[in-house]
Design a protein around this motif. Sequence first.
Motif, PDB file in Angstrom:
ATOM      1  N   TYR A  32       0.809  -1.200   0.000  1.00 26.73           N
ATOM      2  CA  TYR A  32       0.000   0.000   0.000  1.00 26.73           C
ATOM      3  C   TYR A  32       0.848   1.259   0.000  1.00 26.73           C
ATOM      4  CZ  TYR A  32      -3.994  -2.940   1.046  1.00 26.73           C
ATOM      5  OH  TYR A  32      -4.976  -3.877   0.971  1.00 26.73           O
ATOM      6  N   ALA A  33       0.336   2.264  -0.703  1.00 30.73           N
ATOM      7  CA  ALA A  33       0.822   3.616  -0.492  1.00 30.73           C
ATOM      8  C   ALA A  33       0.220   4.112   0.817  1.00 30.73           C
ATOM      9  CB  ALA A  33       0.398   4.516  -1.646  1.00 30.73           C
ATOM     10  N   MET A  34       1.011   4.856   1.562  1.00 30.07           N
ATOM     11  CA  MET A  34       0.563   5.369   2.852  1.00 30.07           C
ATOM     12  C   MET A  34       0.583   6.887   2.833  1.00 30.07           C
ATOM     13  SD  MET A  34      -0.071   2.629   4.508  1.00 30.07           S
ATOM     14  CE  MET A  34      -0.366   3.359   6.119  1.00 30.07           C
ATOM     15  N   GLY A  35      -0.334   7.475   3.562  1.00 29.70           N
ATOM     16  CA  GLY A  35      -0.363   8.921   3.529  1.00 29.70           C
ATOM     17  C   GLY A  35      -1.062   9.530   4.723  1.00 29.70           C
ATOM     18  N   TRP A  36      -1.122  10.845   4.682  1.00 26.41           N
ATOM     19  CA  TRP A  36      -1.760  11.626   5.739  1.00 26.41           C
ATOM     20  C   TRP A  36      -2.688  12.666   5.118  1.00 26.41           C
ATOM     21  CZ3 TRP A  36      -1.027  10.447  10.841  1.00 26.41           C
ATOM     22  CH2 TRP A  36       0.047   9.615  11.146  1.00 26.41           C
ATOM     23  N   PHE A  37      -3.840  12.799   5.743  1.00 29.90           N
ATOM     24  CA  PHE A  37      -4.800  13.833   5.402  1.00 29.90           C
ATOM     25  C   PHE A  37      -5.093  14.600   6.689  1.00 29.90           C
ATOM     26  CE2 PHE A  37      -6.475  12.709   1.130  1.00 29.90           C
ATOM     27  CZ  PHE A  37      -5.800  11.520   0.939  1.00 29.90           C
ATOM     28  N   ARG A  38      -5.731  15.741   6.538  1.00 34.29           N
ATOM     29  CA  ARG A  38      -6.159  16.491   7.717  1.00 34.29           C
ATOM     30  C   ARG A  38      -7.518  17.109   7.455  1.00 34.29           C
ATOM     31  NH1 ARG A  38      -1.550  21.277   7.833  1.00 34.29           N
ATOM     32  NH2 ARG A  38      -2.223  22.443   5.989  1.00 34.29           N
ATOM     33  N   TYR A  93      -5.578  14.968  12.155  1.00 26.79           N
ATOM     34  CA  TYR A  93      -4.758  14.317  11.126  1.00 26.79           C
ATOM     35  C   TYR A  93      -5.108  12.837  11.051  1.00 26.79           C
ATOM     36  CZ  TYR A  93      -1.962  18.483  10.496  1.00 26.79           C
ATOM     37  OH  TYR A  93      -1.547  19.753  10.186  1.00 26.79           O
ATOM     38  N   TYR A  94      -5.327  12.384   9.819  1.00 22.66           N
ATOM     39  CA  TYR A  94      -5.734  10.994   9.583  1.00 22.66           C
ATOM     40  C   TYR A  94      -4.670  10.275   8.766  1.00 22.66           C
ATOM     41  CZ  TYR A  94     -10.401  12.514  10.989  1.00 22.66           C
ATOM     42  OH  TYR A  94     -11.467  13.007  11.674  1.00 22.66           O
ATOM     43  N   CYS A  95      -4.339   9.101   9.216  1.00 22.12           N
ATOM     44  CA  CYS A  95      -3.485   8.211   8.446  1.00 22.12           C
ATOM     45  C   CYS A  95      -4.352   7.484   7.427  1.00 22.12           C
ATOM     46  CB  CYS A  95      -2.818   7.224   9.393  1.00 22.12           C
ATOM     47  SG  CYS A  95      -1.754   6.000   8.620  1.00 22.12           S
ATOM     48  N   TYR A 112      -8.364   2.798   3.252  1.00 23.64           N
ATOM     49  CA  TYR A 112      -8.470   2.599   4.692  1.00 23.64           C
ATOM     50  C   TYR A 112      -8.068   3.888   5.405  1.00 23.64           C
ATOM     51  CZ  TYR A 112      -8.500  -2.266   3.216  1.00 23.64           C
ATOM     52  OH  TYR A 112      -8.798  -3.449   2.590  1.00 23.64           O
ATOM     53  N   TRP A 113      -8.697   4.108   6.568  1.00 22.45           N
ATOM     54  CA  TRP A 113      -8.452   5.313   7.345  1.00 22.45           C
ATOM     55  C   TRP A 113      -8.220   4.972   8.804  1.00 22.45           C
ATOM     56  CZ3 TRP A 113      -8.120   9.843   4.726  1.00 22.45           C
ATOM     57  CH2 TRP A 113      -8.702   9.906   3.455  1.00 22.45           C
ATOM     58  N   GLY A 114      -7.381   5.774   9.452  1.00 26.73           N
ATOM     59  CA  GLY A 114      -7.249   5.685  10.895  1.00 26.73           C
ATOM     60  C   GLY A 114      -8.332   6.507  11.562  1.00 26.73           C
ATOM     61  N   GLN A 115      -8.300   6.533  12.880  1.00 24.51           N
ATOM     62  CA  GLN A 115      -9.344   7.225  13.630  1.00 24.51           C
ATOM     63  C   GLN A 115      -9.057   8.709  13.799  1.00 24.51           C
ATOM     64  OE1 GLN A 115      -6.876   5.612  15.000  1.00 24.51           O
ATOM     65  NE2 GLN A 115      -6.172   6.897  16.696  1.00 24.51           N
ATOM     66  N   GLY A 116      -7.837   9.127  13.505  1.00 15.87           N
ATOM     67  CA  GLY A 116      -7.482  10.536  13.596  1.00 15.87           C
ATOM     68  C   GLY A 116      -6.792  10.893  14.894  1.00 15.87           C
TER      69      GLY A 116
END
Length: 123
Positions: A32-38, A93-95, A112-116
Amino acid sequence: QVQLVESGGGLVQAGGSLRLSCAASGRTFSNYAMGWFRQTPGKERAFVAAMAWSGVRYYADSVKGRFTISRDNAKNTVYLQMNSLKPEDTDVYYCAAATTLSRMSINLAADYWGQGTQVTVSS
């Protein structure tokens, strides 16, 4: 399924630094590519940075030169080093994990998303 758990958020003064971590479990992390959003409440989620398993990275213009994304495939962990923080970096911030880098960096989507984790930068 991929489970993502973020950590490392908190309160910091403007000009300070934080490092976010995201531990992944489930399917093969290196696929997977991994990243961060906000995201600010009431606004759309915004792309921050992403990294392919090959090492290719993309950043939002607003964080270039200040944030660095990295990953440790042996530890199934992705990091976001945030330096020279500004009050406008305050957000949750979300992984994220996606099958392709472009899905995050261009389509602004993920599988897929983390919980933030909350990051607050005081002025």
